[in-house]
Design an enzyme around this catalytic site. Structure first.
Site, PDB file in Angstrom:
ATOM      1  N   ASP A 111      10.522  28.121   1.458  1.00 39.32           N
ATOM      2  CA  ASP A 111      11.176  26.873   1.058  1.00 39.32           C
ATOM      3  C   ASP A 111      10.132  25.796   0.752  1.00 39.32           C
ATOM      4  O   ASP A 111      10.465  24.697   0.311  1.00 39.32           O
ATOM      5  CB  ASP A 111      12.189  26.402   2.110  1.00 39.32           C
ATOM      6  CG  ASP A 111      11.560  26.155   3.463  1.00 39.32           C
ATOM      7  OD1 ASP A 111      10.339  26.377   3.617  1.00 39.32           O
ATOM      8  OD2 ASP A 111      12.284  25.734   4.377  1.00 39.32           O
ATOM      9  N   GLU A 153      13.761  29.128  10.764  1.00 36.85           N
ATOM     10  CA  GLU A 153      12.968  28.333  11.703  1.00 36.85           C
ATOM     11  C   GLU A 153      13.747  28.054  12.975  1.00 36.85           C
ATOM     12  O   GLU A 153      14.971  27.872  12.931  1.00 36.85           O
ATOM     13  CB  GLU A 153      12.561  27.002  11.053  1.00 36.85           C
ATOM     14  CG  GLU A 153      11.580  27.179   9.918  1.00 36.85           C
ATOM     15  CD  GLU A 153      11.198  25.858   9.263  1.00 36.85           C
ATOM     16  OE1 GLU A 153      11.492  24.775   9.827  1.00 36.85           O
ATOM     17  OE2 GLU A 153      10.614  25.909   8.169  1.00 36.85           O
ATOM     18  N   GLU A 191       3.196  28.406  13.446  1.00 38.53           N
ATOM     19  CA  GLU A 191       2.586  27.419  12.544  1.00 38.53           C
ATOM     20  C   GLU A 191       1.950  26.283  13.339  1.00 38.53           C
ATOM     21  O   GLU A 191       2.610  25.652  14.187  1.00 38.53           O
ATOM     22  CB  GLU A 191       3.630  26.879  11.557  1.00 38.53           C
ATOM     23  CG  GLU A 191       3.040  25.829  10.614  1.00 38.53           C
ATOM     24  CD  GLU A 191       3.813  25.593   9.330  1.00 38.53           C
ATOM     25  OE1 GLU A 191       4.786  26.310   9.057  1.00 38.53           O
ATOM     26  OE2 GLU A 191       3.418  24.671   8.597  1.00 38.53           O
TER      27      GLU A 191
HETATM   28  O1  KIV Z   1       7.839  28.031   3.258  1.00 39.08           O
HETATM   29  C1  KIV Z   1       6.682  28.261   3.633  1.00 39.08           C
HETATM   30  O2  KIV Z   1       5.728  28.158   2.866  1.00 39.08           O
HETATM   31  C2  KIV Z   1       6.478  28.660   5.033  1.00 39.08           C
HETATM   32  C3  KIV Z   1       5.086  28.843   5.584  1.00 39.08           C
HETATM   33  C4  KIV Z   1       5.109  29.672   6.811  1.00 39.08           C
HETATM   34  C5  KIV Z   1       4.063  29.351   4.679  1.00 39.08           C
HETATM   35  O3  KIV Z   1       7.434  28.841   5.709  1.00 39.08           O
END
Ligand code: KIV
Length: 270
Positions: free
Chosen positions: A40, A109, A175
């Site tokens: 995203d 997430e 992250e």
């Molecule tokens: O959307 C994204 O770029 C991510 C990162 C983990 C690279 O979720």
């Protein structure tokens, strides 16, 4: 039920780059990467949005369709964007939609609070990746901050990782987690961890393609610029302008011909 689509391998790291369009997908499909990922981050990197929160499911499907056409040999992962997995039902419906459009893995997430939702997607037989630490969808800003720098926050991160593993995800993205916290979590999980800004001890690494090829000027210190597409595009565009200006392009071999008699007849008729 743990998904075994990805496995820890002490001798081989899992490598992932984001991808948002057909030509890039064709190139990355011919590379040594393991996974091509429609993140995203398409919002901030390609669509000019201010944050991942603006990205819609329609945006993701649009880019997934383009990338899918260029990916024939690699695993293709796609993000479930913000506000598309608020309940189990919504999550499964949208994950199924992305799967039917060609996604091999969906990513979402959140930690323990979304473990039941991740579990529902896994139960629908859709390979699922978790993402904890810095979470762009809820951060409301493109600015990255470290997560897990106190013992208390690190424990909570570890508990999130365990809850996601328990839900059956195939891997967990970490992250912006301190390197040694990422290492301890990695050592204790049976599913692979994929790091971004989390040091070298994770089972794999993911980066945004635009950062790697140099479309932007090192937005974050954990990014490495491997090329300079921004500068090279300007150079190519300027060479084109110069050659057109100096009558060096197009040349004879770039054009199409008409037979002399046809040209004569054409001229006579106008
Ligand atoms: O959307 C994204 O770029 C991510 C990162 C983990 C690279 O979720």
């Amino acid at each position: 039920m743990t998904q075994t689509i990805l496995q820890k391998n002490p001798h081989k790291k899992i490598t992932i780059l984001t991808c948002y369009d057909f030509p890039t997908a064709r190139a990355l499909d011919s590379s040594d990467l393991d996974i091509i990922f429609v993140g995203d981050s398409v919002g901030t990197n390609v669509l000019g949005y201010r944050s991942e929160m603006e990205v819609t499911l329609e945006d993701m499907i649009h880019h997934l369709k383009a990338v899918r056409k260029g990916v024939t040999s690699k695993t293709l992962m796609v993000d479930l964007p913000y506000n598309t997995y608020r309940s189990k039902g919504e999550a499964v419906k949208n994950a199924r939609l992305l799967k039917n459009k060609g996604a091999n893995i969906v990513k979402l997430e959140g930690g323990a609070e979304i473990a039941a939702i991740a579990q529902a997607i896994v139960a629908a037989k859709i390979p699922t990746m978790g993402h904890i630490g810095f979470q762009p969808q809820i951060a409301q800003t493109a600015k990255r901050t470290v997560v897990g720098a106190s013992a208390e926050d690190a424990v909570s991160l570890y508990e999130d990782a365990r809850a996601l593993q328990q839900s059956g995800v195939c891997a967990v993205v970490l992250e912006c987690v301190p390197e040694m916290v990422a290492k301890e979590i990695t050592d204790r999980l049976s599913v692979p961890t994929i790091g971004i800004g989390s040091g070298k001890y994770t089972d794999g690494q993911v980066l945004v393609y635009c950062d790697v090829v140099g479309w932007y000027n090192l937005p974050y210190r954990f990014v490495k610029r491997y090329d300079s597409f921004f500068e090279r595009t300007i150079t190519a565009a300027n060479r084109f302008v110069q050659e057109v200006d100096h009558d060096l392009y197009p040349q004879r071999n770039h054009g199409f011909r008409i037979k002399a008699d046809q040209l004569k007849s054409f001229k006579n008729s106008i």
